[in-house]
Design a protein around this motif. Structure first.
Motif, short mmCIF file in Angstrom:
data_model
loop_
_atom_site.label_atom_id
_atom_site.label_comp_id
_atom_site.label_asym_id
_atom_site.label_seq_id
_atom_site.Cartn_x
_atom_site.Cartn_y
_atom_site.Cartn_z
N ALA A 1 -29.21 -12.46 -35.43
CA ALA A 1 -29.68 -12.72 -34.27
C ALA A 1 -28.75 -12.38 -33.20
O ALA A 1 -27.96 -13.28 -32.83
N ILE A 2 -28.67 -11.07 -32.79
CA ILE A 2 -27.41 -10.67 -31.92
C ILE A 2 -27.68 -10.28 -30.47
O ILE A 2 -27.13 -9.76 -29.70
N GLY A 3 -29.04 -10.63 -30.04
CA GLY A 3 -29.47 -10.09 -28.64
C GLY A 3 -29.10 -11.00 -27.70
O GLY A 3 -28.53 -12.25 -27.94
N PRO A 4 -29.36 -10.68 -26.61
CA PRO A 4 -30.01 -9.55 -25.95
C PRO A 4 -29.07 -8.19 -26.09
O PRO A 4 -28.03 -8.28 -25.38
N LEU A 5 -29.58 -7.04 -26.79
CA LEU A 5 -28.83 -5.92 -27.09
C LEU A 5 -28.47 -5.17 -25.74
O LEU A 5 -27.31 -4.96 -25.55
N TYR A 6 -29.33 -5.31 -24.78
CA TYR A 6 -28.96 -4.60 -23.57
C TYR A 6 -27.79 -5.36 -22.78
O TYR A 6 -27.21 -4.60 -21.96
N LYS A 7 -27.76 -6.37 -23.06
CA LYS A 7 -26.52 -7.19 -22.42
C LYS A 7 -25.09 -7.02 -23.13
O LYS A 7 -24.16 -7.22 -22.34
N ILE A 8 -25.20 -6.73 -24.32
CA ILE A 8 -23.92 -6.63 -25.11
C ILE A 8 -23.57 -5.25 -25.34
O ILE A 8 -22.43 -4.87 -25.91
N SER A 9 -24.29 -4.17 -24.88
CA SER A 9 -24.04 -2.71 -24.99
C SER A 9 -23.48 -2.21 -23.75
O SER A 9 -23.53 -2.95 -22.50
N SER A 10 -23.28 -0.98 -23.45
CA SER A 10 -22.60 -0.33 -22.11
C SER A 10 -23.91 -0.01 -21.51
O SER A 10 -23.58 0.98 -20.40
N GLY A 11 -24.93 -0.08 -21.99
CA GLY A 11 -26.17 0.33 -21.14
C GLY A 11 -26.70 1.59 -21.98
O GLY A 11 -27.63 2.44 -21.00
N ALA A 12 -26.21 2.04 -23.03
CA ALA A 12 -26.85 3.19 -23.72
C ALA A 12 -28.19 3.08 -23.78
O ALA A 12 -28.87 2.32 -24.47
N GLN A 13 -29.10 4.04 -23.23
CA GLN A 13 -30.40 4.06 -23.62
C GLN A 13 -31.10 5.44 -23.30
O GLN A 13 -30.26 6.41 -22.82
N SER A 14 -32.19 5.72 -23.58
CA SER A 14 -32.56 7.06 -23.82
C SER A 14 -34.08 6.80 -23.26
O SER A 14 -34.84 6.07 -23.57
N SER A 15 -34.40 7.51 -22.15
CA SER A 15 -35.68 7.45 -21.31
C SER A 15 -36.32 8.77 -21.55
O SER A 15 -36.13 9.80 -21.41
N LEU A 16 -37.60 8.45 -22.32
CA LEU A 16 -38.71 9.78 -22.51
C LEU A 16 -39.32 9.98 -21.14
O LEU A 16 -39.82 11.14 -21.10
N LEU A 17 -38.99 9.36 -20.12
CA LEU A 17 -39.62 9.40 -18.90
C LEU A 17 -38.38 9.22 -17.83
O LEU A 17 -37.56 8.48 -17.89
N SER A 18 -38.47 10.13 -16.70
CA SER A 18 -37.26 10.16 -15.59
C SER A 18 -37.63 9.01 -14.67
O SER A 18 -38.69 8.92 -13.98
N PRO A 19 -36.65 7.88 -14.66
CA PRO A 19 -36.97 6.84 -13.72
C PRO A 19 -36.54 7.44 -12.27
O PRO A 19 -35.76 8.29 -12.02
N ASP A 20 -37.50 6.71 -11.18
CA ASP A 20 -37.13 7.08 -9.91
C ASP A 20 -36.24 5.99 -9.34
O ASP A 20 -36.75 4.85 -9.27
N LYS A 21 -35.14 6.29 -9.05
CA LYS A 21 -33.89 5.28 -8.71
C LYS A 21 -34.07 5.04 -7.38
O LYS A 21 -33.29 4.18 -6.93
N THR A 22 -34.97 5.68 -6.45
CA THR A 22 -35.24 5.49 -4.87
C THR A 22 -35.71 4.04 -4.97
O THR A 22 -35.44 3.43 -3.74
N CYS A 23 -36.35 3.65 -5.89
CA CYS A 23 -36.97 2.35 -5.83
C CYS A 23 -35.91 1.32 -5.69
O CYS A 23 -36.07 0.00 -5.03
N LEU A 24 -34.73 1.47 -5.98
CA LEU A 24 -33.71 0.54 -5.93
C LEU A 24 -33.17 0.42 -4.50
O LEU A 24 -32.85 -0.86 -4.06
N ASP A 25 -33.25 1.63 -3.79
CA ASP A 25 -32.90 1.54 -2.21
C ASP A 25 -33.82 0.79 -1.61
O ASP A 25 -33.43 -0.17 -0.67
#
Length: 471
Positions: free
Chosen positions: A249-273
């Motif tokens: 049990a090594i999770g959460p994986l997204y917290k121990i990686s450097s953020g590597a991920q593959s998005s099949l959809l393009s995120p709209d980052k303007t929502c962060l602003d």
């Protein structure tokens, strides 16, 4: 403390040196990302990485990795189910059947290439999604040891392991609606209805699919879980007791990686602003994942439920989110009513959104990635599960971790409005938020030095490196 037969104490962590690890993710968004995050963890420990992947829904390439497409030209129209009523179990079986032959050729070439490049060395192992039992059989033929990655929670796999017994008792498939609310004594707090993973998939198909998932765990050299001990200790122990191989049990994986991920959809980052301009814990994030869908009437009721709550919201509506429609049409007057306090996007960078201080709640379909990320960011949930493991996850959110509640019944604007107010303004919602923050603290501790997940990563690395030719 979960007792694992793999080892009582983690040895000093090893380095991968020049060893190569092969990986094969399932070609869906919620499965690609955890596998690539695991690849990143292994790469950071010195392993070379080869990623096999279905030719359809190919992941974004990562610098420094070798990517090998499998099954170019394989008909894929019925391998990518759409909508909440899609035949996902049938699609999983077809993926295994159609890619098995092509994978055998690819794996044989990879093994030969590795032996040539590294003077007789063979890949350390193949890590594959637990849904790819057919690929595991191929690896066995070629003498390549396997580990399996479960991209769902421990509770989900424990439920899958119990599925045959429920069938033997005559509980599954249910004979009528009156049985659905029956509590399952061996799987608290689950009810029979939480085990109905699909209303459209034939029972025989579902049975075969779940059997193969459990087989993949038992026939592996180890099971990797994207969860952590403080969250699911009881169910992790059930898995350890049931599969007969080491469990990590090594999770959460997204917290121990450097953020590597593959998005099949393009995120709209303007929502962060946009979120930067909102008050702390004031925004409801609404996202039903990469596969779930809703009817046009449900879309309209959701829109007016959000509008009538008078609270800020960020709503993800995929272009294919409405069943039987080529486009999404929001109701007349909705934009004017919510201007300045609501934002609608096609896709969002979910981890960044959930980690933003402005987000105070998450309306989710309860896929495991979404559920785990919400817990790890301390964000309480409104749950609206659709299929597969989502009902199990939602039940645990409400009854075990008590960091959210299910929005049950028909989607209706008044019920939606009341649910949102309950989460953000009610005393019960405040208690959920406090518990969510407690779990966030535990998730933070488990990945630090000496934490349960960090210890399990070290054990996993040493397991992979335990022999020059195999694990």
């Amino acid at each position: 403390m979960v007792a694992n037969a793999a080892a009582e104490k983690a040895p000093a962590p090893a380095s991968g040196g020049t060893r190569r690890v092969l990986l094969f993710p399932l070609p869906f968004q919620g499965h690609l990302n955890p596998m690539l995050q695991l690849a990143d963890v292994l790469h950071a420990r010195g392993f070379h990485i080869t990623v096999f992947h279905a030719a359809f829904n190919a992941p974004d390439p990562v610098a420094g990795y070798r990517f090998v497409p499998v099954g170019a030209g394989v008909p894929a129209a019925d391998l990518v189910p759409t909508g909440s009523d899609g035949d996902f179990a049938g699609a999983l079986l077809r993926i295994n059947e159609r890619l098995q032959g092509a994978f055998q050729d690819c794996l044989r070439e990879e093994v030969l290439l590795e032996e040539e490049e590294e003077e007789g060395a063979r890949p350390a192992c193949l890590v594959l999604d637990s849904n790819l039992r057919g690929m595991q059989v191929v690896a066995g033929r070629l003498g390549v040891p396997t580990l399996v990655l479960r991209t769902g929670g421990a509770a989900c796999l424990a439920a899958y392991m119990a599925f045959p017994a429920l069938c033997d008792k005559g509980l599954l498939p249910p004979k009528d609606h009156s049985q659905l609310n029956m509590p399952l004594d061996d799987l608290p707090p689950l009810r029979l209805q939480d085990m109905i993973f699909s209303t459209t998939t034939p029972h025989e198909t579902m049975t075969t699919c779940l059997e193969r998932i459990v087989e993949s765990a038992k026939c592996s050299s180890g099971v990797i879980l994207n969860t952590f001990t403080d969250l699911e200790d009881v169910d992790i122990q059930k898995i350890i007791d049931g599969v007969g191989v080491p469990v990590y049990a090594i999770g959460p994986l997204y917290k121990i990686s450097s953020g590597a991920q593959s998005s099949l959809l393009s995120p709209d980052k303007t929502c962060l602003d946009w979120l930067d301009k909102q008050e702390a814990e004031s925004v409801l994030f609404v996202s039903l994942g990469s596969l779930a869908s809703m009817g046009q009437e449900e879309l309209v009721e959701t829109a007016w439920g959000l509008a009538n709550s008078r609270l800020p919201f960020l709503w993800v509506i995929r272009p294919d989110a409405v069943q039987g429609s080529g486009k999404v049409g929001l109701p007349d007057g909705f934009e004017e009513e919510t201007r300045g306090r609501g934002m609608v996007v096609n896709w969002a960078p979910q981890q960044d959104v959930l980690g933003h201080q402005a987000v105070g709640g998450f309306w989710t379909h309860n896929g495991w990635n979404s559920t785990l990320e919400s817990i790890c960011e301390g964000v309480p949930m409104i749950c609206r599960p659709h299929f597969a493991d989502q009902m199990i996850n939602a039940r645990y959110v409400e009854q075990v971790w008590k960091v959210g509640f299910e929005l049950e019944g028909k989607l209706e604007r008044g019920n939606i409005e009341r649910g949102i107010i309950k989460l953000f303004r009610g005393e019960e919602g405040g208690e959920m938020r406090r518990r969510a923050n407690d779990l966030k603290d535990k998730a933070t501790l488990c990945i630090k030095k000496g934490g349960s997940s960090q210890t399990m990563v070290d054990l996993l690395i040493n397991r992979i490196m335990s022999s020059p030719s195999s694990i």
